[in-house]
Scaffold this motif. Structure first.
Motif, short mmCIF file in Angstrom:
data_model
loop_
_atom_site.label_atom_id
_atom_site.label_comp_id
_atom_site.label_asym_id
_atom_site.label_seq_id
_atom_site.Cartn_x
_atom_site.Cartn_y
_atom_site.Cartn_z
N GLY A 188 11.96 6.58 66.68
CA GLY A 188 11.86 6.84 65.25
C GLY A 188 10.41 7.09 64.86
N GLU A 189 9.82 6.05 64.35
CA GLU A 189 8.47 6.14 63.79
C GLU A 189 7.44 6.74 64.73
OE1 GLU A 189 5.35 2.93 61.77
OE2 GLU A 189 7.15 2.24 62.79
N LEU A 190 7.53 6.40 66.03
CA LEU A 190 6.46 6.81 66.96
C LEU A 190 6.72 8.17 67.62
CD1 LEU A 190 5.51 3.36 68.56
CD2 LEU A 190 4.49 4.53 66.60
N GLN B 243 2.28 8.46 72.36
CA GLN B 243 1.89 9.38 71.29
C GLN B 243 0.82 10.38 71.74
OE1 GLN B 243 1.77 7.56 67.13
NE2 GLN B 243 1.55 5.74 68.40
N ILE B 244 -0.11 9.91 72.56
CA ILE B 244 -1.15 10.83 73.07
C ILE B 244 -0.51 11.87 74.00
CG2 ILE B 244 -3.29 11.00 74.41
CD1 ILE B 244 -3.97 8.14 73.40
N ALA B 245 0.47 11.43 74.77
CA ALA B 245 1.17 12.38 75.65
C ALA B 245 1.90 13.43 74.82
CB ALA B 245 2.14 11.63 76.57
N LYS B 246 2.52 13.00 73.71
CA LYS B 246 3.18 13.97 72.81
C LYS B 246 2.16 14.97 72.26
CE LYS B 246 6.70 14.42 71.27
NZ LYS B 246 7.78 15.31 71.77
N ILE B 247 1.00 14.47 71.85
CA ILE B 247 -0.05 15.35 71.31
C ILE B 247 -0.43 16.40 72.36
CG2 ILE B 247 -2.50 15.40 70.62
CD1 ILE B 247 -1.95 12.66 69.20
#
Lengths: 334, 334
Positions: free
Chosen positions: B188-190, B164-168
């Motif tokens: 999905g959720e993440l 998730q931090i990498a996506k941010i």
């Protein structure tokens, strides 16, 4: 008649196991004729490098050498005829000529070299070996004064310079090499603090005795068992400069890699970094200035191992892979 | 009567192979009494971590857990009695209590924690998992926008946050996890871009399909075969953040390491760097501020997996090592 004919060494078969002289063939060829924008080069010295063997496998930073083609190799060459601006007969260049006496190549892409004595230094300490040792040790290994630096293939072209540059930077230096003669040269003439003979059969114990405070920087030229032995003796926050894996070039790819990866990398917080010189070439000027200063001051001794005649290049490379050279091996072609 | 008695979980035998519930024993003990300078702590939540297993082997950054002693572990605990300055009853701390309901420990060395809701976040996103994900990804992995980031144990406490931090930070994110349910949670959720089920039996092919442009950053939590598969698909100048080797904790040390070390490290000019959070703790403030912002904005989803009762801690750890948890696993003790 001889000057109108070129001689080449062809790779006749891509070796899947150990490289042998029989994988090569001497081949007479017509004298190459430079096209517009090209120069005709006469090879003076051909550089022999462990990387030559890796190129035959294909899995490197350049295309594989195809069987039936001229063996790839770098050379110190002299311009004998120029059809390009900026280069004239008599100029020296560093070129990807391959293993042959003459080559016609585009002037663009050739690296002009100064004329200095001895010329052979242009292929050793002021060539790929010297620059690789310089940047790999100082930029990747980053030794601090008092660190223990270990280098493998320590009697080779790169290793012999790595150890001496580490000494100049205040490190305690241990070289790993094969056989008592090489080890004696390391601790004698080249000023290493200790040497470990990996052929003596007690690598772990001997390495521990030679580096009792553990290893802060390991400059790896070989991979395999020696890599593993050093990995297990690294200190916290140690650095491993991955320069080559000569133990793995001359045979089938190994079934497995070194134990301790990645477990020890985590617990010891190690940094392993691979590099090739190409990435540092824009900064070669600063390195050459330092290397010349150290040579002039007598602090950096340059070992060279010169094989005579193009026809002996195959045996020269096979012997290099077996570790028979002390210092930079090259072939005097003309 | 119950509050006058402490309950502990002892490690009765150092496992040489797979950890089992039978390696632990519930043990009644006298209520600990704090000495001058100590506090009596009541454990609220016990953190379960793959590292707990590694500690039993001894070859890490802390002393091995001896058989017969209280199993080591970190906890979120509350001060119930203080004989030290600076801490009073009701204060929350992060402490190395071990697996027990009560512990008397020197106040020095305890890390005071704020009271926030839910408390469990202090052990997940604002605890070791969140900080490890934050520093390991951003300082060691150093992803750039557009990079492909792959993380293993992606449904675990650290991995779910790394992705998730990498996506941010604008990366394309691929998670490797075991089983279709976890993979579905990742994409999905993440919000991961792709997920690879390593139990599906076609890891190399599936990874290639999920990361068609190759891997720029690999965040390794597992070592072993998954490490090797990622190594072979790294891009030039890629970074591997070595965070753990959970695949290698729960059994005998592997006979060999991953193929491609160090050969591929050289040709691809990779950097592999091990780290543990401890080295970054002086900078935890900046990380916590960012993590809290992302959680508040709904950009970082926190998965927690809470096991009830101290007596279930052994099964909880065994299950964690088998990969049954989604997100941060902890034990609610009181």
């Amino acid at each position: 008649m001889s000057v109108t004919t070129n001689r080449q060494v062809l790779l006749t078969e891509s070796p899947s196991g150990k490289l042998e002289v029989g994988h090569f063939r001497l081949h007479p060829a017509p004298m190459p004729v430079p096209a517009e924008g090209e120069v005709l080069l006469r090879v003076r010295y051909l550089s022999l490098d462990a990387a030559n063997r890796a190129w035959m496998q294909g899995a490197t930073y350049r295309a594989a050498v195809e069987s039936g083609s001229v063996m790839a190799g770098h050379a110190l060459a002299e311009v004998v005829e120029s059809r390009a601006q900026g280069l004239t007969a008599g100029d020296l260049v560093f070129a990807d000529t391959g293993w042959q006496e003459y080559a016609a190549l585009p002037a663009k892409g050739l690296q002009p070299l100064p004329r200095l004595e001895p010329l052979t230094h242009l292929l050793s300490v002021y060539g790929i070996a010297g620059l690789t040792a310089y940047f790999g040790l100082l930029e990747i290994g980053r030794p601090k004064a008092g660190d223990t630096v270990v280098v493998s293939a320590a009697a080779g072209s790169v290793g012999s310079l790595v150890g001496q540059i580490a000494k100049i930077h205040g490190a305690r230096v241990v070289g790993i090499a094969g056989g008592p003669a090489k080890c004696a040269a390391l601790t004698g003439e080249l000023g290493f603090d200790a040497a470990v003979d990996y052929k003596a059969g007690s690598l772990y114990k001997d390495l521990k005795a030679a580096a009792p405070a553990g290893i802060d920087v390991y400059f790896d030229n070989v991979g395999g068992d020696i890599f593993e032995a050093c990995l297990f003796q690294m200190n916290l926050h140690g650095r491993i400069a991955c320069c080559g894996a000569v133990s793995q070039y001359d045979g089938k790819p190994p079934a497995h890699g070194p134990r301790g990866v990645p477990g020890l990398i985590v617990t010891k917080r190690l940094t392993l970094q691979g590099f090739i010189l190409h990435d540092f070439m824009p900064r070669s000027g600063e390195a050459l200035a330092e290397l010349q200063k150290w040579v002039a001051e007598g602090r950096l001794k340059v070992k060279e191992d010169i094989v005579d005649g193009l026809e002996n290049a195959p045996a020269g490379l096979v012997g290099l892979l077996a570790g028979e050279n002390l210092g930079k091996r090259m072939v005097r072609v003309s």
